[in-house]
Design a protein around this motif. Sequence first.
Motif: not given
Length: 886
Positions: A782-809
């Motif tokens: 949300k930008d303020f009316k005079d465009k001098r500031g803003s406020f925001g919310l962001a979320g990431e990877n909110f369905f992964n708990h945990p995220f798993q990575v498998r590797s092999e060599s």
Amino acid sequence: MKNSLLSVLIGMAAFTSPGIAVAQFPGMPGGGSQRPAGAIPGTSTDDTPRGNAKLTGVIVDSTTSKPVEFASIALVSVQTGKPIDGTVADDQGRFTLNKLPQGDFRLLISFVGYQNKIVSSVKLDRRGDVNLGTVKLSPDVRTLKEVEVVGQAALVEEKVDRLVYNAEKDVTAKGGDATDVMRKVPLLSVDLDGNVSLRGSSNVRVLINNKPSTIVASSVADALKQIPADMIKTVEVITSPSAKYDAEGSAGIINIITKKNNLQGFTLNLDSGVGNRGSNLGLNGNLRTGKMGFSLSGFGRANYNVRGRFANTQQVFGGAGQTTTTEQTADTRSSGIFGQYTLGWDYDISKNSAITASLRYGARNNVQYQDNFLTKTSRAFFPTYNLRNVKTEDLSGTVDANIDYTKTYKPQQELSVSAQFSRNNRNNNFVADILSSADFTTLASRQQNLNDSYNQETTIQADYQTPLAKNQQLEFGGKGIYRQVQSNFGYNFAIGNGPFQEDLTRLSNTLNYDQSIAAGYVSYTITTRNKYTIKAGTRFEHTEINAFFSQAQPGEQGAAAGEDLGIPSYNNLVPSLNISKALKGGRTIKLAYNRRLQRPGIQFLNPNTNNSNPTNITVGNPRLAPELTDNFEFSSSAYIKNVYVNASLFYRRTNNSITSVRDTVTSGDVVNPTQARPIRTTYFNIGREESYGVNVFGNATLFSKWQIGGGFDAFYAYLTNNSTTSIYRATNSGWVVTGRFFTSLNIKNGWGLQGFGFIRGREIQLQGYRGGFAFYSLGVKKDFKDKRGSFGLAGENFFNHPFQVRSESSSPIFTQNTLTSLYNAGVRANFSYKFGKLSFDAPQRRRGRSVENDDIKSGEGGDNGGGQPQQPAGGAPAGGGGRRPR
């Protein structure tokens, strides 16, 4: 079709002349207002009377004398008031209209952010040529307050030699760092540790505002964590660098452009954010008065509550059919404080010359813990157990000092002289508390590894460019780089809580590695009448290396302390060729070839043995030689209604590749001889890599407010180390696929929504593969009316708990499987506010040239900082592959 486009061009905004209207160019598909040069090759219909007259000129900014790229030009008949022809200026501000009839005309010029311009009296003879010379456009101050912008800037722009991603429109990255931005850039891939690869290759060179930094030479991943996402304006991806750039960076160059304030007055920006896994605070001030400007910026970020889990199973095959099986588990957590502070100064000596200088200090304090690190080793029927807690510290400080002088003689004729000093000091230490196997609670002993290092560069360069004709340009220059690298490492041990003492079973030493580079280049560019742009050049580099240990090093040829390791000097000639063709309908095709050179960075050279996990150790190789890569690329882009699409085919071949190779060592090489033979990762010039594939991406703007974009990368990788030793010999191949999606919606009253998703399939490595992973995020602002500031919310990877990575060599002497769990779901709130006032009352700051050292192979995951080869979160190599760590 041509008349329709020109009618739109002329009908959207009014000029002062009666009966004539003109406007900014219609919005690019994808939300932009700029089209590449040649997007409209001509606008008159076949029945328009034609002649042989030609009209040319150059459009520049009235305050800076810089070219105005892609301004819109329309030629209108004075008698009829109808358009006769039109075009778009190229990226140098030049334009040409051919086969014009005789008569009296008005020339209408417009571009976003500038006042419309009318050249009221243009007289043409049927066989004459008219050169208008330099035409100046004045910045339109009214757009700051009086114009409501309903479109969006193009998410992706394509220029002759690079692709530009406009990162400043990103809502979800607020409060993040450059790593979050890089994941959204077409052609790039960023792994879980923040290491960047371009078209599957991690041999990229990262510049910041066209400048190198020793922190990037040590670790790209760590450098990106020090750059706040809020300060990034654009990211330029240069897949086929011209001869002007250093030969380093096999896959190409990434140039991060940060936001700059070039206006008059004083401003102070406050940016802050807080979340469940990190918080940040930034202050950026700018003061400009008259010919002089100052800037002071500071940014700090704290990471906390970063948790994970690690599980590793490996088998080492011994003689007489004996197999040792090792199983490991650990909980991981990390915290860190990152910050950077920059003081900038610039002064306009005269209308055509300027000097700029900057001083930057960056710091990092990163701590990682491996808790309850349990190792179970099975030989026959009697397993043994080892429990330890490991603390790893990565402390870094970087100083960059630059001074640049630029002299402009006329448009496109410029001389620049630049100098830079850069130094990165880094400490990589770990302490392992080993618990008694009797009760797993009593502290039995402690191990310590101290690795202090520094990487210092001094650079001076000069560049000159000049037009040879209206459609030709010549560039040439030279550069000298002197590098000093030192790695000092030692090992200690303690009984219980007793004091540390030197471990005499392991050799402490110091590696000194000095490198001197002398380079010169020449580049030539020509644009033909049939809209071909050809840029060809060559670069010559001479490299000398003086490397030695302060003490005698077992296994090295030099038995005496201080004896040169005997690394020979070498010369490299690296050509480049870029050809582009502008077609009708806004389509463009490109063909490019270049040869690139990749010198090893300190993390590959560092002979310090990192054994924080004694069953998986890493050690560098100071005898590495550079690798050479040939790149071929064919690409095409087009505008299909409101959609911008770009597709490219590429082939890359690397010889003498610096490849990570894994083997096993005897128990005598390990601090604790009761442990099983560990798997050791080191690096050799024994590899060859080939990749060929396709990149496709596009973006579109719907209803002037909703922007969507995305694409995929797919390439086939073939790797072989060409080793004559059976235990090292390995060949692997397979497909690697990456995809990304982006959407952004502007809502009324300053509200905006944005979402992003990224996924990469498993990555082929020399001795195995690394598992795939994904990221996604959603944000609101949300930008303020005079465009001098803003406020925001962001979320990431909110369905992964945990995220798993498998590797092999695997190899003839070992196998390994790794499972890494990441608890990386996060949410953060961001607040920003701007103090101060801007104006255009005086000339804008002139952007100077700068040093661009893009010549070190670095940071693709092989470094945990300070040049010490990286141990992954759980102590085993992430992915366990045999290719370079990423």
